[in-house]
Design a protein around this motif. Structure first.
Motif, PDB file in Angstrom:
ATOM      1  N   LYS A 132       0.804  -1.222   0.000  1.00 48.87           N
ATOM      2  CA  LYS A 132       0.000   0.000   0.000  1.00 48.87           C
ATOM      3  C   LYS A 132       0.838   1.275   0.000  1.00 48.87           C
ATOM      4  CE  LYS A 132      -4.072  -2.025   2.041  1.00 48.87           C
ATOM      5  NZ  LYS A 132      -5.037  -2.042   3.130  1.00 48.87           N
ATOM      6  N   LEU A 133       1.966   1.263   0.708  1.00 45.81           N
ATOM      7  CA  LEU A 133       2.816   2.455   0.731  1.00 45.81           C
ATOM      8  C   LEU A 133       3.377   2.760  -0.651  1.00 45.81           C
ATOM      9  CD1 LEU A 133       4.720   1.971   4.116  1.00 45.81           C
ATOM     10  CD2 LEU A 133       2.908   3.621   3.586  1.00 45.81           C
ATOM     11  N   GLN A 134       3.823   1.730  -1.341  1.00 45.17           N
ATOM     12  CA  GLN A 134       4.343   1.938  -2.694  1.00 45.17           C
ATOM     13  C   GLN A 134       3.245   2.427  -3.631  1.00 45.17           C
ATOM     14  OE1 GLN A 134       6.016  -1.923  -3.506  1.00 45.17           O
ATOM     15  NE2 GLN A 134       8.099  -1.220  -3.069  1.00 45.17           N
ATOM     16  N   LEU A 135       2.050   1.887  -3.485  1.00 52.18           N
ATOM     17  CA  LEU A 135       0.931   2.327  -4.324  1.00 52.18           C
ATOM     18  C   LEU A 135       0.592   3.790  -4.068  1.00 52.18           C
ATOM     19  CD1 LEU A 135      -1.524  -0.715  -4.266  1.00 52.18           C
ATOM     20  CD2 LEU A 135      -0.179   0.120  -6.191  1.00 52.18           C
ATOM     21  N   GLN A 136       0.568   4.182  -2.807  1.00 51.80           N
ATOM     22  CA  GLN A 136       0.286   5.581  -2.479  1.00 51.80           C
ATOM     23  C   GLN A 136       1.345   6.494  -3.070  1.00 51.80           C
ATOM     24  OE1 GLN A 136      -0.020   5.508   1.788  1.00 51.80           O
ATOM     25  NE2 GLN A 136      -2.165   4.871   1.767  1.00 51.80           N
ATOM     26  N   LEU A 137       2.605   6.076  -2.992  1.00 55.10           N
ATOM     27  CA  LEU A 137       3.694   6.857  -3.563  1.00 55.10           C
ATOM     28  C   LEU A 137       3.532   6.980  -5.081  1.00 55.10           C
ATOM     29  CD1 LEU A 137       6.430   8.311  -3.161  1.00 55.10           C
ATOM     30  CD2 LEU A 137       7.521   6.076  -3.445  1.00 55.10           C
ATOM     31  N   GLN A 138       3.215   5.881  -5.744  1.00 56.75           N
ATOM     32  CA  GLN A 138       3.037   5.917  -7.199  1.00 56.75           C
ATOM     33  C   GLN A 138       1.838   6.765  -7.592  1.00 56.75           C
ATOM     34  OE1 GLN A 138       3.053   1.952  -8.823  1.00 56.75           O
ATOM     35  NE2 GLN A 138       5.126   1.534  -8.107  1.00 56.75           N
ATOM     36  N   LEU A 139       0.760   6.683  -6.820  1.00 61.26           N
ATOM     37  CA  LEU A 139      -0.409   7.511  -7.113  1.00 61.26           C
ATOM     38  C   LEU A 139      -0.084   8.994  -6.943  1.00 61.26           C
ATOM     39  CD1 LEU A 139      -3.281   5.422  -5.471  1.00 61.26           C
ATOM     40  CD2 LEU A 139      -3.012   5.941  -7.899  1.00 61.26           C
ATOM     41  N   ARG A 140       0.686   9.329  -5.899  1.00 62.03           N
ATOM     42  CA  ARG A 140       1.089  10.715  -5.670  1.00 62.03           C
ATOM     43  C   ARG A 140       1.940  11.223  -6.847  1.00 62.03           C
ATOM     44  NH1 ARG A 140       3.603  10.212  -0.626  1.00 62.03           N
ATOM     45  NH2 ARG A 140       1.704   9.374   0.227  1.00 62.03           N
ATOM     46  N   ARG A 141       2.871  10.389  -7.295  1.00 60.15           N
ATOM     47  CA  ARG A 141       3.721  10.769  -8.435  1.00 60.15           C
ATOM     48  C   ARG A 141       2.884  11.001  -9.691  1.00 60.15           C
ATOM     49  NH1 ARG A 141       8.390   6.253  -7.564  1.00 60.15           N
ATOM     50  NH2 ARG A 141       9.420   7.248  -5.822  1.00 60.15           N
ATOM     51  N   ARG A 142       1.909  10.134  -9.918  1.00 62.09           N
ATOM     52  CA  ARG A 142       1.040  10.296 -11.094  1.00 62.09           C
ATOM     53  C   ARG A 142       0.270  11.611 -11.020  1.00 62.09           C
ATOM     54  NH1 ARG A 142      -0.556   5.342 -14.047  1.00 62.09           N
ATOM     55  NH2 ARG A 142      -2.375   6.508 -14.718  1.00 62.09           N
ATOM     56  N   ARG A 143      -0.252  11.916  -9.839  1.00 58.18           N
ATOM     57  CA  ARG A 143      -1.001  13.168  -9.672  1.00 58.18           C
ATOM     58  C   ARG A 143      -0.118  14.364  -9.976  1.00 58.18           C
ATOM     59  NH1 ARG A 143      -2.752  11.555  -4.272  1.00 58.18           N
ATOM     60  NH2 ARG A 143      -4.283   9.965  -4.673  1.00 58.18           N
ATOM     61  N   LYS A 144       1.122  14.350  -9.436  1.00 57.85           N
ATOM     62  CA  LYS A 144       2.048  15.472  -9.679  1.00 57.85           C
ATOM     63  C   LYS A 144       2.371  15.595 -11.161  1.00 57.85           C
ATOM     64  CE  LYS A 144       4.259  15.679  -5.173  1.00 57.85           C
ATOM     65  NZ  LYS A 144       5.506  15.550  -4.417  1.00 57.85           N
ATOM     66  N   ARG A 145       2.594  14.454 -11.814  1.00 59.94           N
ATOM     67  CA  ARG A 145       2.871  14.476 -13.253  1.00 59.94           C
ATOM     68  C   ARG A 145       1.696  15.064 -14.023  1.00 59.94           C
ATOM     69  NH1 ARG A 145       3.639   8.955 -14.814  1.00 59.94           N
ATOM     70  NH2 ARG A 145       4.509   8.598 -12.779  1.00 59.94           N
ATOM     71  N   GLN A 146       0.491  14.645 -13.672  1.00 62.01           N
ATOM     72  CA  GLN A 146      -0.699  15.150 -14.350  1.00 62.01           C
ATOM     73  C   GLN A 146      -0.898  16.641 -14.079  1.00 62.01           C
ATOM     74  OE1 GLN A 146      -3.775  12.519 -12.971  1.00 62.01           O
ATOM     75  NE2 GLN A 146      -3.358  10.987 -14.569  1.00 62.01           N
ATOM     76  N   GLU A 147      -0.639  17.075 -12.840  1.00 63.94           N
ATOM     77  CA  GLU A 147      -0.764  18.493 -12.507  1.00 63.94           C
ATOM     78  C   GLU A 147       0.261  19.317 -13.274  1.00 63.94           C
ATOM     79  OE1 GLU A 147      -0.383  18.699  -8.274  1.00 63.94           O
ATOM     80  OE2 GLU A 147      -2.353  17.789  -7.930  1.00 63.94           O
TER      81      GLU A 147
END
Length: 154
Positions: A132-147
């Motif tokens: 779950k921690l890795q998934l949260q990190l990857q989701l955060r990175r995706r959001r930043k990339r999209q932003e």
């Protein structure tokens, strides 16, 4: 086995179909007939028919894929891992995104569109086994990339 002569020659125009009847045991021992079936229908069909004549049925692998995937969803993870080692067919099914998507949806309370997008990029099986921690990190990175992409587009 039945056959027809197909020819433009006039002497074969009235030819009737031929037929060869053998018992299963005779068929298994008839190498000439094996060669003919192999040439006409291919080795895979020959192998399948020979296995049937020997009484070696594999009904499970002959089930339609959606039904097989439905059955696999009832197995424990350890059983899926063992089944994937049985044959190439089962390996393909046990590693399929369709199966793991169902497993993820069954094991999670909900799957957000963002999680679904990440799972489609990673693969559903990889998504399931990522902590779950890795998934949260990857989701955060995706959001930043999209932003950051949205900032460049504005």
């Amino acid at each position: 086995m039945r056959w027809w002569k197909i020819s433009l020659r006039s002497e074969f125009r009235e030819a009737r179909p031929g037929e060869l009847r053998e018992s299963h045991e005779d068929f298994v021992d008839d190498s000439t007939l094996h060669a003919q079936i192999g040439i006409i229908f291919g080795q895979k069909t020959l192998s399948y028919v020979t296995s049937l004549c020997r009484g070696q049925y594999d009904f499970l692998e002959r089930l339609p894929e959606p039904l097989m995937l439905y059955i696999l969803t009832f197995l424990d993870l350890e059983d899926i891992a063992q089944l994937s080692q049985v044959s190439h067919t089962f390996q393909k099914m046990c590693n399929s995104d369709k199966l793991w998507e169902h497993i993820v949806e069954r094991s999670c309370d909900w799957v957000t569109p963002e999680m679904r997008s990440l799972a489609q990029d990673l693969g559903w099986k990889q998504f399931f086994f990522t902590n779950k921690l890795q998934l949260q990190l990857q989701l955060r990175r995706r959001r930043k990339r999209q932003e950051s992409q949205n900032v460049f587009l504005d």
